[in-house]
Motif scaffolding. Structure first.
Motif, mmCIF file in Angstrom:
data_model
loop_
_atom_site.group_PDB
_atom_site.id
_atom_site.type_symbol
_atom_site.label_atom_id
_atom_site.label_comp_id
_atom_site.label_asym_id
_atom_site.label_seq_id
_atom_site.Cartn_x
_atom_site.Cartn_y
_atom_site.Cartn_z
ATOM 1 N N GLY A 136 3.879 5.907 -5.192
ATOM 2 C CA GLY A 136 3.701 6.054 -6.439
ATOM 3 C C GLY A 136 2.796 6.658 -7.466
ATOM 4 O O GLY A 136 2.840 7.753 -8.107
ATOM 5 N N LEU A 137 1.537 6.485 -6.663
ATOM 6 C CA LEU A 137 0.381 7.188 -7.454
ATOM 7 C C LEU A 137 0.292 8.577 -6.778
ATOM 8 O O LEU A 137 0.167 9.427 -7.654
ATOM 9 C CB LEU A 137 -1.020 6.388 -6.776
ATOM 10 N N GLY A 138 0.733 8.839 -5.703
ATOM 11 C CA GLY A 138 0.460 10.239 -5.435
ATOM 12 C C GLY A 138 1.729 10.942 -5.963
ATOM 13 O O GLY A 138 1.594 12.385 -6.386
ATOM 14 N N VAL A 139 2.898 10.551 -6.464
ATOM 15 C CA VAL A 139 3.697 11.093 -7.200
ATOM 16 C C VAL A 139 3.315 11.218 -8.598
ATOM 17 O O VAL A 139 3.302 12.566 -9.292
ATOM 18 C CB VAL A 139 5.247 10.308 -7.452
ATOM 19 N N GLY A 179 -0.505 17.416 -11.777
ATOM 20 C CA GLY A 179 -0.960 18.677 -11.438
ATOM 21 C C GLY A 179 0.012 19.721 -11.671
ATOM 22 O O GLY A 179 -0.270 20.739 -11.130
ATOM 23 N N GLY A 180 1.289 19.397 -11.821
ATOM 24 C CA GLY A 180 2.267 20.436 -11.874
ATOM 25 C C GLY A 180 3.054 20.783 -10.726
ATOM 26 O O GLY A 180 3.516 21.413 -10.358
ATOM 27 N N GLN A 181 2.928 19.636 -9.622
ATOM 28 C CA GLN A 181 3.157 20.185 -8.266
ATOM 29 C C GLN A 181 4.282 19.158 -7.825
ATOM 30 O O GLN A 181 4.661 18.298 -8.782
ATOM 31 C CB GLN A 181 1.999 20.038 -7.224
ATOM 32 N N ARG A 182 5.044 19.335 -6.898
ATOM 33 C CA ARG A 182 6.054 18.843 -6.579
ATOM 34 C C ARG A 182 5.953 18.016 -5.270
ATOM 35 O O ARG A 182 5.044 18.561 -4.313
ATOM 36 C CB ARG A 182 7.432 19.281 -6.476
ATOM 37 N N VAL A 183 6.438 16.885 -4.679
ATOM 38 C CA VAL A 183 6.242 16.215 -3.585
ATOM 39 C C VAL A 183 6.999 17.032 -2.501
ATOM 40 O O VAL A 183 8.063 17.461 -2.453
ATOM 41 C CB VAL A 183 7.003 14.869 -3.322
ATOM 42 N N GLN A 184 6.015 17.445 -1.424
ATOM 43 C CA GLN A 184 6.755 18.391 -0.523
ATOM 44 C C GLN A 184 7.104 17.551 1.032
ATOM 45 O O GLN A 184 7.625 17.965 1.705
ATOM 46 C CB GLN A 184 5.469 19.297 0.229
ATOM 47 N N ASP A 185 6.227 16.275 1.242
ATOM 48 C CA ASP A 185 6.326 15.516 2.397
ATOM 49 C C ASP A 185 6.473 14.227 1.992
ATOM 50 O O ASP A 185 5.400 13.406 1.881
ATOM 51 C CB ASP A 185 5.222 15.962 3.252
ATOM 52 N N TRP A 186 7.670 13.300 2.050
ATOM 53 C CA TRP A 186 7.605 12.088 1.568
ATOM 54 C C TRP A 186 7.485 11.316 2.796
ATOM 55 O O TRP A 186 7.030 9.863 2.716
ATOM 56 C CB TRP A 186 9.187 11.643 1.295
ATOM 57 N N ALA A 203 0.817 -1.173 -0.018
ATOM 58 C CA ALA A 203 -0.026 0.090 -0.059
ATOM 59 C C ALA A 203 0.937 0.986 0.100
ATOM 60 O O ALA A 203 0.553 2.246 -0.653
ATOM 61 C CB ALA A 203 -1.026 -0.121 1.219
ATOM 62 N N VAL A 204 1.922 1.245 0.700
ATOM 63 C CA VAL A 204 2.629 2.415 0.869
ATOM 64 C C VAL A 204 3.360 2.635 -0.495
ATOM 65 O O VAL A 204 3.484 3.682 -0.963
ATOM 66 C CB VAL A 204 3.891 2.323 1.934
ATOM 67 N N ALA A 205 4.033 1.554 -1.188
ATOM 68 C CA ALA A 205 4.637 1.707 -2.485
ATOM 69 C C ALA A 205 3.723 2.185 -3.527
ATOM 70 O O ALA A 205 4.116 3.105 -4.151
ATOM 71 C CB ALA A 205 5.302 0.168 -2.900
ATOM 72 N N GLY A 206 2.513 1.724 -3.526
ATOM 73 C CA GLY A 206 1.410 1.772 -4.811
ATOM 74 C C GLY A 206 0.889 3.384 -4.292
ATOM 75 O O GLY A 206 0.910 3.969 -5.036
ATOM 76 N N GLY A 207 0.967 3.651 -3.065
ATOM 77 C CA GLY A 207 0.179 5.047 -2.841
ATOM 78 C C GLY A 207 1.152 6.080 -2.915
ATOM 79 O O GLY A 207 0.788 7.235 -3.577
#
Length: 168
Positions: free
Chosen positions: A115-118, A124-131, A109-113
């Motif tokens: 990956g999907l979140g990234v 949406g043109g955003q960057r990941v702020q909190d890994w 779930a963490v790996a899939g979540g």
């Protein structure tokens, strides 16, 4: 604390250099004002609540399955104890039995979540702020492993008595 003019591009470097000249062991940290969108916060809270409820359902199902398996193995557990198997070994086997499925499910779930979140953020043109946003869910999963194990211990102790060897 020092407030810097954002228009000066190398102001932060100048502050670091000055602090290092005064005290080489001094630390300089950047503090920025951040704003969080209310819609994003509500989605994040909703995902956390939904994942918690899902994990509770998984834990309830796992508890029922564990208790049913223990009940089916009553005679086997009694014979293992009669032959000298330590009760702590059997308790650890129950912990292992509950930890492995939840740990595997959480890892997937963490790996899939993530990956999907990234992918969604990049779309949406955003960057990941909190890994590390998944840590509360891992904490809930770890707590549920402990809870299921603890709730199954009374049944395990009861089933390991020698009266489980008697047959009709």
């Amino acid at each position: 604390m020092i407030r810097l003019d954002p228009a000066v591009p190398d102001a932060a470097d100048r502050v670091r250099n000055t602090a290092a000249a005064i005290d080489p062991t001094a630390r300089v940290k950047d503090v920025e004002d951040t704003e969080r969108d209310a819609a994003f916060s509500s989605v994040r809270t909703g995902v956390l609540v939904g994942s918690t409820l899902t994990m509770l359902l998984v834990a309830a199902s796992l508890l029922v399955t564990t208790l049913e398996q223990l009940r089916d193995r009553k005679r086997l557990l009694s014979s293992l104890v009669a032959f000298g198997t330590r009760r702590s070994t059997l308790a650890l086997s129950v912990l292992w039995q509950t930890a492995v499925p939840i740990a595997l499910g959480l890892a997937l779930a963490v790996a899939g979540g993530l990956g999907l979140g990234v992918v969604l953020l990049r779309t949406g043109g955003q960057r990941v702020q909190d890994w590390w946003v998944f840590l509360p869910v891992l904490g809930i999963g770890t707590a549920l492993i402990a809870l299921v194990t603890l709730l199954s211990m009374p049944a395990l102790w009861r089933l390991m008595r020698t009266d489980g060897l008697r047959t009709e």
